[in-house]
Design a protein around this motif. Sequence first.
Motif, PDB file in Angstrom:
ATOM      1  N   ALA A   1       0.834  -1.207   0.000  1.00  0.00           N
ATOM      2  CA  ALA A   1       0.000   0.000   0.000  1.00  0.00           C
ATOM      3  C   ALA A   1       0.871   1.260   0.000  1.00  0.00           C
ATOM      4  CB  ALA A   1      -0.934  -0.012   1.210  1.00  0.00           C
ATOM      5  N   LEU A   2       1.980   1.197   0.744  1.00  0.00           N
ATOM      6  CA  LEU A   2       2.901   2.342   0.762  1.00  0.00           C
ATOM      7  C   LEU A   2       3.560   2.508  -0.602  1.00  0.00           C
ATOM      8  CD1 LEU A   2       4.543   1.803   4.256  1.00  0.00           C
ATOM      9  CD2 LEU A   2       3.276   3.847   3.530  1.00  0.00           C
ATOM     10  N   SER A   3       3.897   1.401  -1.225  1.00  0.00           N
ATOM     11  CA  SER A   3       4.488   1.445  -2.560  1.00  0.00           C
ATOM     12  C   SER A   3       3.531   2.111  -3.550  1.00  0.00           C
ATOM     13  CB  SER A   3       4.835   0.024  -3.021  1.00  0.00           C
ATOM     14  OG  SER A   3       5.059   0.006  -4.406  1.00  0.00           O
ATOM     15  N   VAL A   4       2.249   1.771  -3.441  1.00  0.00           N
ATOM     16  CA  VAL A   4       1.243   2.371  -4.326  1.00  0.00           C
ATOM     17  C   VAL A   4       1.241   3.893  -4.162  1.00  0.00           C
ATOM     18  CG1 VAL A   4      -1.243   2.640  -4.722  1.00  0.00           C
ATOM     19  CG2 VAL A   4      -0.254   0.352  -4.512  1.00  0.00           C
ATOM     20  N   ARG A   5       1.285   4.346  -2.912  1.00  0.00           N
ATOM     21  CA  ARG A   5       1.255   5.798  -2.667  1.00  0.00           C
ATOM     22  C   ARG A   5       2.483   6.497  -3.238  1.00  0.00           C
ATOM     23  NH1 ARG A   5      -2.420   7.436   1.589  1.00  0.00           N
ATOM     24  NH2 ARG A   5      -3.747   5.679   2.108  1.00  0.00           N
ATOM     25  N   LEU A   6       3.634   5.813  -3.121  1.00  0.00           N
ATOM     26  CA  LEU A   6       4.869   6.377  -3.663  1.00  0.00           C
ATOM     27  C   LEU A   6       4.776   6.470  -5.197  1.00  0.00           C
ATOM     28  CD1 LEU A   6       7.585   7.231  -2.322  1.00  0.00           C
ATOM     29  CD2 LEU A   6       8.499   5.008  -3.016  1.00  0.00           C
ATOM     30  N   GLU A   7       4.241   5.428  -5.818  1.00  0.00           N
ATOM     31  CA  GLU A   7       4.126   5.397  -7.277  1.00  0.00           C
ATOM     32  C   GLU A   7       3.131   6.441  -7.780  1.00  0.00           C
ATOM     33  OE1 GLU A   7       5.967   3.802  -9.375  1.00  0.00           O
ATOM     34  OE2 GLU A   7       7.116   2.847  -7.782  1.00  0.00           O
TER      35      GLU A   7
END
Length: 293
Positions: free
Chosen positions: A204-210
């Motif tokens: 989920a954090l990766s999604v926000r970064l992307e």
Amino acid sequence: MRWRDGRRSQNVEDRRGSRVGLGGGGMRLGGGGILLLLLGAWLLGVNPLTVLSVLAGGGGETLQLPDTGTGSEPGSAAGGAPADAGADFVSVVLADTEDTWTELFAQSGARYAPPKLVLFTQVVRSACGTAQAAMGPFYCPLDQTVYIDLEFYRELRDRFGAPGDFAQAYVVAHEVGHHVQALLGTSEQVRAAQQRAGKAQANALSVRLELQADCYAGVWAHHANRARQVLEAGDVEEGLAAAAAIGDDRLQQQTQGEVMPEAFTHGSSKQRVEWFGRGMETGSLERCDTFRS
Ligand SMILES: [Zn+2]
């Protein structure tokens, strides 16, 4: 996109056709190698499943090294201004991101240190590990470099149905967006949080970064267009189509035949379009706070 009169970047390194020198004629990937590759993929925000399926589909564990074709000495292609249209285009887009982000950083009293961009074919060595073109373009924060195999643009057009020069510019601008995150310290904070988090939360954090990198790509487009009128009719649609084409749901549907939101690492097509669009409309970094919303 109007780009031919644009400035060329001094930060492009052409490593196409040069061999990844690991001794011998080929590079064996044992179990450890695969693990390393997967870890690398995860760090870079690539869905490890994609890498696995690439390895499985490759029919073996030996990576094919690029054929230099011309019989030139390894590394002889490095340095110098690339002459072909594809590389020339990337160089102009990179230069435009340099000018745009330099200006935006200066407005808040900061100095923008531009990233390098390496063009490669098939396999490349970065400070983040050895990467295959099949993993797609990526940014390595350890050497502050964007890596891209221009073959990806053919994939984007033919396989993902997203043609057009502005779609290609969006890809570069997204990776430069990751560089901006590195400069602002965002990526480091996210990586630290991911190490404490479980798998689902880390994704989920990766999604926000992307999504934030998508938004930053939009911010670049907004300011580049205001300063240099780079956008032509249809460009915005091209960029949004590209953002939609590489959404996790659409990629999963294509590669696995099913959609698993908990495995998303980049965001859905709808989310990617929304955030890229928000950056383009507002041109505001503050509006790219994907971690708050
Ligand atoms: Zn990304």
